[in-house]
Structures are given as C-alpha cells and as structure tokens.
Design a protein around this motif. Structure first.
Motif, PDB file in Angstrom:
ATOM      1  N   GLY A 137       0.816  -1.208   0.000  1.00 54.27           N
ATOM      2  CA  GLY A 137       0.000   0.000   0.000  1.00 54.27           C
ATOM      3  C   GLY A 137       0.848   1.257   0.000  1.00 54.27           C
ATOM      4  O   GLY A 137       0.552   2.227  -0.718  1.00 54.27           O
TER       5      GLY A 137
ATOM      6  N   LYS B 241       1.001   3.996  -3.053  1.00 56.43           N
ATOM      7  CA  LYS B 241       0.726   5.406  -2.786  1.00 56.43           C
ATOM      8  C   LYS B 241       1.885   6.289  -3.233  1.00 56.43           C
ATOM      9  O   LYS B 241       1.679   7.418  -3.704  1.00 56.43           O
ATOM     10  CB  LYS B 241       0.458   5.595  -1.302  1.00 56.43           C
ATOM     11  CG  LYS B 241       0.015   7.002  -0.936  1.00 56.43           C
ATOM     12  CD  LYS B 241      -0.339   7.106   0.523  1.00 56.43           C
ATOM     13  CE  LYS B 241      -0.828   8.514   0.872  1.00 56.43           C
ATOM     14  NZ  LYS B 241      -1.179   8.623   2.309  1.00 56.43           N
ATOM     15  N   ARG B 242       3.098   5.764  -3.096  1.00 56.22           N
ATOM     16  CA  ARG B 242       4.283   6.562  -3.444  1.00 56.22           C
ATOM     17  C   ARG B 242       4.512   6.604  -4.948  1.00 56.22           C
ATOM     18  O   ARG B 242       4.747   7.669  -5.530  1.00 56.22           O
ATOM     19  CB  ARG B 242       5.506   5.969  -2.745  1.00 56.22           C
ATOM     20  CG  ARG B 242       6.843   6.595  -3.145  1.00 56.22           C
ATOM     21  CD  ARG B 242       6.935   8.041  -2.680  1.00 56.22           C
ATOM     22  NE  ARG B 242       8.216   8.630  -3.011  1.00 56.22           N
ATOM     23  CZ  ARG B 242       8.541   9.160  -4.187  1.00 56.22           C
ATOM     24  NH1 ARG B 242       7.642   9.163  -5.175  1.00 56.22           N
ATOM     25  NH2 ARG B 242       9.729   9.685  -4.398  1.00 56.22           N
TER      26      ARG B 242
ATOM     27  N   ARG C   9       2.417   5.015  -7.434  1.00 55.62           N
ATOM     28  CA  ARG C   9       1.180   4.976  -8.219  1.00 55.62           C
ATOM     29  C   ARG C   9       1.277   4.022  -9.409  1.00 55.62           C
ATOM     30  O   ARG C   9       0.917   4.363 -10.535  1.00 55.62           O
ATOM     31  CB  ARG C   9       0.824   6.384  -8.709  1.00 55.62           C
ATOM     32  CG  ARG C   9       0.677   7.388  -7.572  1.00 55.62           C
ATOM     33  CD  ARG C   9       0.102   8.685  -8.034  1.00 55.62           C
ATOM     34  NE  ARG C   9      -0.109   9.594  -6.915  1.00 55.62           N
ATOM     35  CZ  ARG C   9      -0.782  10.731  -6.988  1.00 55.62           C
ATOM     36  NH1 ARG C   9      -1.309  11.100  -8.140  1.00 55.62           N
ATOM     37  NH2 ARG C   9      -0.924  11.486  -5.929  1.00 55.62           N
TER      38      ARG C   9
ATOM     39  N   SER D 286      -3.213  -5.883  -1.792  1.00 58.03           N
ATOM     40  CA  SER D 286      -3.244  -4.443  -2.086  1.00 58.03           C
ATOM     41  C   SER D 286      -3.279  -4.181  -3.585  1.00 58.03           C
ATOM     42  O   SER D 286      -4.089  -3.374  -4.070  1.00 58.03           O
ATOM     43  CB  SER D 286      -2.019  -3.763  -1.473  1.00 58.03           C
ATOM     44  OG  SER D 286      -2.107  -3.708  -0.077  1.00 58.03           O
TER      45      SER D 286
ATOM     46  N   TYR E  57      -3.307   4.054 -12.350  1.00 59.47           N
ATOM     47  CA  TYR E  57      -3.693   4.428 -10.989  1.00 59.47           C
ATOM     48  C   TYR E  57      -4.471   5.733 -11.030  1.00 59.47           C
ATOM     49  O   TYR E  57      -4.083   6.692 -11.700  1.00 59.47           O
ATOM     50  CB  TYR E  57      -2.451   4.586 -10.121  1.00 59.47           C
ATOM     51  CG  TYR E  57      -2.747   5.011  -8.697  1.00 59.47           C
ATOM     52  CD1 TYR E  57      -3.123   4.083  -7.741  1.00 59.47           C
ATOM     53  CD2 TYR E  57      -2.641   6.350  -8.322  1.00 59.47           C
ATOM     54  CE1 TYR E  57      -3.387   4.478  -6.443  1.00 59.47           C
ATOM     55  CE2 TYR E  57      -2.901   6.747  -7.023  1.00 59.47           C
ATOM     56  CZ  TYR E  57      -3.281   5.808  -6.085  1.00 59.47           C
ATOM     57  OH  TYR E  57      -3.536   6.202  -4.803  1.00 59.47           O
TER      58      TYR E  57
ATOM     59  N   ASP F  91      -6.243   8.593  -8.427  1.00 59.40           N
ATOM     60  CA  ASP F  91      -6.464   9.129  -7.083  1.00 59.40           C
ATOM     61  C   ASP F  91      -7.866   9.732  -7.050  1.00 59.40           C
ATOM     62  O   ASP F  91      -8.140  10.741  -7.704  1.00 59.40           O
ATOM     63  CB  ASP F  91      -5.419  10.192  -6.766  1.00 59.40           C
ATOM     64  CG  ASP F  91      -5.443  10.584  -5.291  1.00 59.40           C
ATOM     65  OD1 ASP F  91      -6.540  10.589  -4.708  1.00 59.40           O
ATOM     66  OD2 ASP F  91      -4.359  10.891  -4.741  1.00 59.40           O
TER      67      ASP F  91
END
Length: 370
Positions: free
Chosen positions: A183, A187-188, A190, A238, A355, A357
């Motif tokens: 995860g 997040k870092r 993508r 994840s 990805y 967001d």
C-alpha cells in the motif's frame, strides 16, 4: 492485521497444548461473540426517520449464488473420493452448475446496478484479468497450505521436524506486512499494475522452488522463503484491490469489491477441494503401482492413506516407497498449481490499468463544475 499474525501461532499452540477440537470450539465462541457485536452495532438508530426507504433484499439471487458455488464444490469433494467421477450424482452436480449460473445471471440482470457491473466486466478487459489472477493465486495458495503439513511430515519422516508446526505461521506472520508495504509503495509510485506483474513473477518463482523440492520446507532455514511468500501474498491483496478500483467507476467499487470477495472465497474452496482430490488420486495410483506385489498390500495401502504413522511397522524398503509416493504426489499437485499461475502471469502482462487518485478526480470535477 493482528488476527492474521496471531491466528496461526495461537491455533498451533492450542492444538499442541490441548487438541485440534479445542481450536474449533474457541473459534465457535469467538464467532458467536462477533455475531452478537455485529448484530448490536448494525441496528438501525431509533433517531432515523421512518420515512427513509429501506433497501430491499432480493432472496432469489442470493440463493442462486449459493447454489452456483455449492454445486461444483460438492462435485469436486465427492468425485474420486466418496463416489467415482462417472457416478450419476457427481455428473448431475456438474451438469446443474452452468444451469444455476445461467439462472443467477438472468436473475441479476433485472437490477440496474448488477447490469452495470456485468457490462463493466464485459467492456473492461482488465477486470476479468484481475479476477482471473485473484482466482489462481488464491487457488495455488490453498493448494499449498492444505498439503504443506503432510508434505513436511513425509519429507522429515525419518527425522521428524518440529518446524512443520510453524511453517504456515511464517506465511501468516508476514502476510499483513506485505499488504501494508504494498500500500505504501502504491501510494508513493502509483503503479499498482506494474507491482502486480513483478509480484506475480516472484510468487511464481517461489512456488516453483517449493514444487520442485528445492526449498526444504521441513528445515527452519527456509523460514525466510516462507516469510517472503507471505509478503508476496499480502502484496497481492493491495495490488489486486487497487487495480480493480482503478479499472471501474467509483459508484461501482462497492459492488466489485463484493464480487472480488466472492471470487476469493470460491477460489479458496476450489483450491482445497481440487488439490485434496488430486492428492488422493495420485496417492492411490502411486501406492498400488509400488506395493502391488507386497503381501497384504491392500491393508498397507489403506493404512498408508489414513496416516503416515501407520506405516512405521512395515519393512523400511516399503516405507521408502510409500514416502516417495507421498512426496511425488504432493509435488505433482504443486506443479499443477504452478501451471495455473502461468495463466495469472499472462493475464497481468496482457493488461494494464492506470492508478487513479479519487480525491484528485473529485477536486477536478468540482473545479470543472465551477
């Protein structure tokens, strides 16, 4: 995370200190407590307006979903073990499976939400790829875990290993950390799909090393490999969920998460049923082939199929044959799982999702609206 870490070691410790029945008794008590708490917390607040329409639960799709999953599982567990594969009962269960699936699809298409989910699955090729990867990864994992104890016992028959009780604990110990670390990586950077591809290859290589016997699971020195398998499995969780959410619209994510969990449950049951059935068939064929000329071989084979401890009183030459059959049979099952993982590798390589967001998307939509 705490449950994944503590469940395996605690279950093993309770079984060693008491009995395996005690593990299920404690689980039953915990589940009853969980149901009581869930029932209390899910009660509708008395302050809620009575005019608010309550969601309608359609019983028919639920029943059809249960039947669609249960029919092949019953067939897989009966065929070759309780009944022969050509028995009318087994054939009937297999024939009724696609009929139940058709009824399920017909019943669910009446709802607009479900129809939207089906259209998305048909239109977005990445979604079936995610589900296929999920199915075969979970299938291979359950094939490994449900054969691991007997496999370790067979490999360490002449020199019993205490590490066998903790081999699975290593996997369950590191699995939640794999989910957490994946995860953070997603997040870092993508790049959930790129990480899914790399993780798929790593998992396949580790599984192949186990299937070929190159990783001696009975040895404590293999703990790092088992921890790595657990990390890989956690990373899958994840990567797959984030990739699935990236491939569908936000209003559909809850529905697709439900489908994802159904795929996980079904793949787990199929992995257990198919792998154990294959192991049993391979064992019977191998034992009859190796022990056919031995006196009272029918009795020896019957005892060998029940437990490895039952063959300690037979001559060592026959013992060696039985142990070799056990090891070869389980490694064949692992090899079949490796072949299914190749399908997952192809699925992850052939597709790609970007990805997204959701917070950024919402901000852009608000800015466009202004």
């Amino acid at each position: 995370m705490a449950g994944d870490i503590s469940g395996g070691p605690l279950g093993s410790a309770i079984a060693d200190a008491s009995s395996w029945q005690m593990v299920f008794r404690i689980e039953a008590i915990v589940m009853l407590c969980g149901l009581a708490v869930a029932s209390y917390t899910m009660k509708v607040s008395h302050t809620q307006s009575e005019d608010v329409p309550k969601p309608r639960i359609d019983i028919i799709p639920i029943v059809l979903l249960f039947v669609t999953i249960a029919l092949p599982l019953f067939a897989l567990n009966l065929g070759g073990v309780v009944l022969p594969w050509d028995h009318p009962a087994v054939i009937t269960l297999l024939v009724c499976t696609p009929i139940a699936l058709g009824g399920l699809l017909l019943a669910t298409t009446r709802h607009s939400d479900t129809s939207s989910v089906i259209r998305t699955i048909l239109d977005q090729s990445a979604v079936p790829a995610v589900f296929a990867t999920t199915f075969f990864v979970v299938y291979a994992f359950n094939a490994l875990t449900y054969n691991m104890a007997v496999y370790i016992e067979a490999r360490s028959f002449n020199n019993p290993s205490a590490f066998g009780d903790w081999a699975l604990s290593c996997i369950f110990l590191s699995r939640p950390f794999g989910t957490f670390l994946a995860g953070l990586f997603i997040k870092r950077y993508r790049a959930p799909w790129g990480m899914l591809r790399c993780n798929m290859i790593i998992y396949f290589i580790l599984y192949l090393l186990v299937a070929t016997g190159m990783i001696p699971l009975e040895s404590p020195s293999t703990a790092p490999y088992l921890l790595l398998i657990g990390l890989s499995l956690g990373a899958f969780e994840s990567c797959l969920i984030v990739s699935l959410f990236a491939a569908v619209k936000k209003p559909e994510q809850a529905s697709f998460l439900a489908v994802f969990n159904v795929v996980v449950a079904f793949a787990g049951d199929v992995g257990v049923g198919v792998s154990l059935a294959l192991t049993g068939n391979f064992l019977r064929q191998g034992l009859y082939r190796e022990l056919a000329g031995m006196p009272n071989y029918e009795e020896v084979i019957s005892r060998a199929l029940e437990s490895l401890d039952s063959i300690r009183n037979i001559p060592q030459a026959e013992q060696a044959k039985v142990i070799a059959v056990y090891i070869n049979s389980i490694e064949k099952v692992f090899a079949i799982s490796c072949a299914t993982l190749l399908v997952s590798i192809i699925a992850t390589i052939s597709q790609k999702v970007a990805y997204r967001d959701e917070n950024e998307l919402e901000r852009r939509e608000q800015e466009d609206a202004r």
